[in-house]
Design a protein around this motif. Sequence first.
Motif, PDB file in Angstrom:
ATOM      1  N   UNK A 161      51.134  45.424  38.719  1.00  0.00           N
ATOM      2  CA  UNK A 161      49.828  45.745  38.130  1.00  0.00           C
ATOM      3  C   UNK A 161      49.325  47.129  38.525  1.00  0.00           C
ATOM      4  N   UNK A 162      49.949  47.746  39.524  1.00  0.00           N
ATOM      5  CA  UNK A 162      49.423  49.010  40.039  1.00  0.00           C
ATOM      6  C   UNK A 162      49.372  50.094  38.960  1.00  0.00           C
ATOM      7  N   UNK A 163      50.485  50.301  38.282  1.00  0.00           N
ATOM      8  CA  UNK A 163      50.548  51.402  37.320  1.00  0.00           C
ATOM      9  C   UNK A 163      49.619  51.204  36.132  1.00  0.00           C
ATOM     10  N   UNK A 164      49.603  50.022  35.461  1.00  0.00           N
ATOM     11  CA  UNK A 164      48.662  49.871  34.349  1.00  0.00           C
ATOM     12  C   UNK A 164      47.206  49.955  34.772  1.00  0.00           C
ATOM     13  N   UNK A 165      46.881  49.490  35.963  1.00  0.00           N
ATOM     14  CA  UNK A 165      45.511  49.608  36.450  1.00  0.00           C
ATOM     15  C   UNK A 165      45.146  51.070  36.696  1.00  0.00           C
ATOM     16  N   UNK A 166      46.092  51.813  37.270  1.00  0.00           N
ATOM     17  CA  UNK A 166      45.859  53.224  37.539  1.00  0.00           C
ATOM     18  C   UNK A 166      45.617  53.999  36.249  1.00  0.00           C
ATOM     19  N   UNK A 167      46.422  53.739  35.236  1.00  0.00           N
ATOM     20  CA  UNK A 167      46.261  54.434  33.953  1.00  0.00           C
ATOM     21  C   UNK A 167      44.936  54.073  33.291  1.00  0.00           C
ATOM     22  N   UNK A 168      44.591  52.796  33.313  1.00  0.00           N
ATOM     23  CA  UNK A 168      43.337  52.363  32.706  1.00  0.00           C
ATOM     24  C   UNK A 168      42.140  52.984  33.414  1.00  0.00           C
ATOM     25  N   UNK A 169      42.227  53.102  34.726  1.00  0.00           N
ATOM     26  CA  UNK A 169      41.142  53.700  35.491  1.00  0.00           C
ATOM     27  C   UNK A 169      40.969  55.174  35.127  1.00  0.00           C
ATOM     28  N   UNK A 170      42.084  55.897  35.003  1.00  0.00           N
ATOM     29  CA  UNK A 170      42.027  57.312  34.646  1.00  0.00           C
ATOM     30  C   UNK A 170      41.448  57.526  33.253  1.00  0.00           C
ATOM     31  N   UNK A 171      41.699  56.557  32.353  1.00  0.00           N
ATOM     32  CA  UNK A 171      41.277  56.708  30.963  1.00  0.00           C
ATOM     33  C   UNK A 171      39.955  56.021  30.651  1.00  0.00           C
ATOM     34  N   UNK A 172      39.345  55.382  31.651  1.00  0.00           N
ATOM     35  CA  UNK A 172      38.074  54.711  31.422  1.00  0.00           C
ATOM     36  C   UNK A 172      38.192  53.493  30.532  1.00  0.00           C
ATOM     37  N   UNK A 173      39.292  52.734  30.662  1.00  0.00           N
ATOM     38  CA  UNK A 173      39.525  51.554  29.827  1.00  0.00           C
ATOM     39  C   UNK A 173      39.260  50.274  30.606  1.00  0.00           C
ATOM     40  N   UNK A 174      38.604  49.334  29.945  1.00  0.00           N
ATOM     41  CA  UNK A 174      38.370  48.022  30.549  1.00  0.00           C
ATOM     42  C   UNK A 174      39.669  47.216  30.483  1.00  0.00           C
ATOM     43  N   UNK A 175      39.964  46.488  31.552  1.00  0.00           N
ATOM     44  CA  UNK A 175      41.203  45.704  31.609  1.00  0.00           C
ATOM     45  C   UNK A 175      40.898  44.223  31.762  1.00  0.00           C
ATOM     46  N   UNK A 176      41.881  43.419  31.409  1.00  0.00           N
ATOM     47  CA  UNK A 176      41.791  41.973  31.608  1.00  0.00           C
ATOM     48  C   UNK A 176      43.076  41.495  32.261  1.00  0.00           C
ATOM     49  N   UNK A 177      42.950  40.510  33.150  1.00  0.00           N
ATOM     50  CA  UNK A 177      44.124  39.948  33.814  1.00  0.00           C
ATOM     51  C   UNK A 177      43.779  38.565  34.347  1.00  0.00           C
ATOM     52  N   UNK A 178      44.803  37.799  34.647  1.00  0.00           N
ATOM     53  CA  UNK A 178      44.633  36.485  35.255  1.00  0.00           C
ATOM     54  C   UNK A 178      44.687  36.643  36.766  1.00  0.00           C
ATOM     55  N   UNK A 179      43.738  36.021  37.455  1.00  0.00           N
ATOM     56  CA  UNK A 179      43.627  36.187  38.904  1.00  0.00           C
ATOM     57  C   UNK A 179      43.595  34.807  39.548  1.00  0.00           C
ATOM     58  N   UNK A 180      44.518  34.574  40.472  1.00  0.00           N
ATOM     59  CA  UNK A 180      44.638  33.271  41.123  1.00  0.00           C
ATOM     60  C   UNK A 180      44.128  33.342  42.552  1.00  0.00           C
ATOM     61  N   UNK A 181      43.013  32.684  42.802  1.00  0.00           N
ATOM     62  CA  UNK A 181      42.450  32.643  44.150  1.00  0.00           C
ATOM     63  C   UNK A 181      43.023  31.460  44.913  1.00  0.00           C
ATOM     64  N   UNK A 182      43.186  31.586  46.218  1.00  0.00           N
ATOM     65  CA  UNK A 182      43.698  30.479  47.023  1.00  0.00           C
ATOM     66  C   UNK A 182      42.812  29.244  46.869  1.00  0.00           C
ATOM     67  N   UNK A 183      43.446  28.100  46.723  1.00  0.00           N
ATOM     68  CA  UNK A 183      42.696  26.860  46.594  1.00  0.00           C
ATOM     69  C   UNK A 183      42.386  26.471  45.162  1.00  0.00           C
ATOM     70  N   UNK A 184      42.548  27.402  44.215  1.00  0.00           N
ATOM     71  CA  UNK A 184      42.297  27.090  42.818  1.00  0.00           C
ATOM     72  C   UNK A 184      43.582  26.650  42.145  1.00  0.00           C
ATOM     73  N   UNK A 185      43.472  25.669  41.243  1.00  0.00           N
ATOM     74  CA  UNK A 185      44.663  25.106  40.612  1.00  0.00           C
ATOM     75  C   UNK A 185      45.235  26.028  39.548  1.00  0.00           C
ATOM     76  N   UNK A 186      44.395  26.821  38.929  1.00  0.00           N
ATOM     77  CA  UNK A 186      44.853  27.692  37.842  1.00  0.00           C
ATOM     78  C   UNK A 186      44.185  29.051  37.955  1.00  0.00           C
ATOM     79  N   UNK A 187      44.883  30.059  37.420  1.00  0.00           N
ATOM     80  CA  UNK A 187      44.333  31.410  37.428  1.00  0.00           C
ATOM     81  C   UNK A 187      43.202  31.527  36.414  1.00  0.00           C
ATOM     82  N   UNK A 188      42.220  32.382  36.703  1.00  0.00           N
ATOM     83  CA  UNK A 188      41.111  32.612  35.784  1.00  0.00           C
ATOM     84  C   UNK A 188      41.176  34.037  35.247  1.00  0.00           C
TER      85      UNK A 188
END
Length: 353
Positions: A161-188
């Motif tokens: 995820x590092x490179x696409x996040x870096x590019x989006x940050x440089x270009x001012x683009x909003x991003x979406x991704x699935x994030x899995x926190x410890x203890x949660x059954x599914x990513x949000x």
Amino acid sequence: MPSTIEKNSRVSVEERLFSLVLALIATEVGLTKADILSTVQGYRQRYLPGGDNASLERQFERDKDDIRELGIPLEVVEPPDDPGSNHHLRYRIPKGLYELPVDVTFSPDELMLLKLAATVWREGSLSAESRRAMTKLHALGIDSSDPVLGYSPSLRVREASFEPLSKAMDRGQVVAFLYLKPGEAAARRRQVEPRAMVLHDGRWHLFGTDQDAAATRTYLLSRIVGPVVTVPGASFVAHGDGQGQEALSELEALWTANIAVIAARPGSDAAVRLSKRDASGEIRTNADASALHLNFTDLNVFADELAGYGPEVLVHSPAALRTAVRSRLITVRDAHTDFDLNAHPDTTTAADE
């Protein structure tokens, strides 16, 4: 017409970009697209005189964007006798904008160290920074065959995820991704305005504005599940300088506030490694163990690390960390149904205390 050997030879992206930069620096008046495609290494091998070069032209357009992203000043010069014509545009890199200031010089040893540092990142997700450094050093006349490079370490940023996040940050683009926190059954799904990426406590973090929560959040890149995608039509205005420092300050405050007290078996791998991080600056001994005070940022990440030492460590506090480590040890024990607990009493004790 290129030879069969030339056609089939593979030219890396870095080599093609470097060859393009050298060609554009070497010209005073600039090169046309046809000049570039027919003569520059990485293009000429696939160029078809009088044929269809549409895919090669699209490659050149992408390469132009990459060069500019690397911080290299690429100029487009219109012909004075045919303004507005795209067919006769010329491209060049002005030497005065790309050379080092005249008062900045490096010794041979310093240049070697700079190149070694750039090479360390060559194969990682920080390839953009690597290419910028390597291209700059090549422009200073450093030969790529220096033998010390054979001893350079291999460091990689594992998170895809590092490179696409870096590019989006440089270009001012909003991003979406699935994030899995410890203890949660599914990513949000998270929709985020990326503001900074920082390295803290040996791990990469994304600092950004969560659009659903309308507040800033910090995410561990290692917990991003699947691809990072840009949200169509969604952009944001950069918040200015200081975002990285704000993120680091918050993480540092969290790290300072979290202190664990653990016992490490004397002479063990855990004692040797963890004692170097003792917040008190000393090792205090009990009857059979060394008590260590260790700062940590993320409880679950730290619990994973401590559980990896097995019976070599015992957590005294905080209670939540002790519970998390114990849970991991029990899970490992229960997953190994053929494990002889009687033959390993220390492991049994560590999990069941």
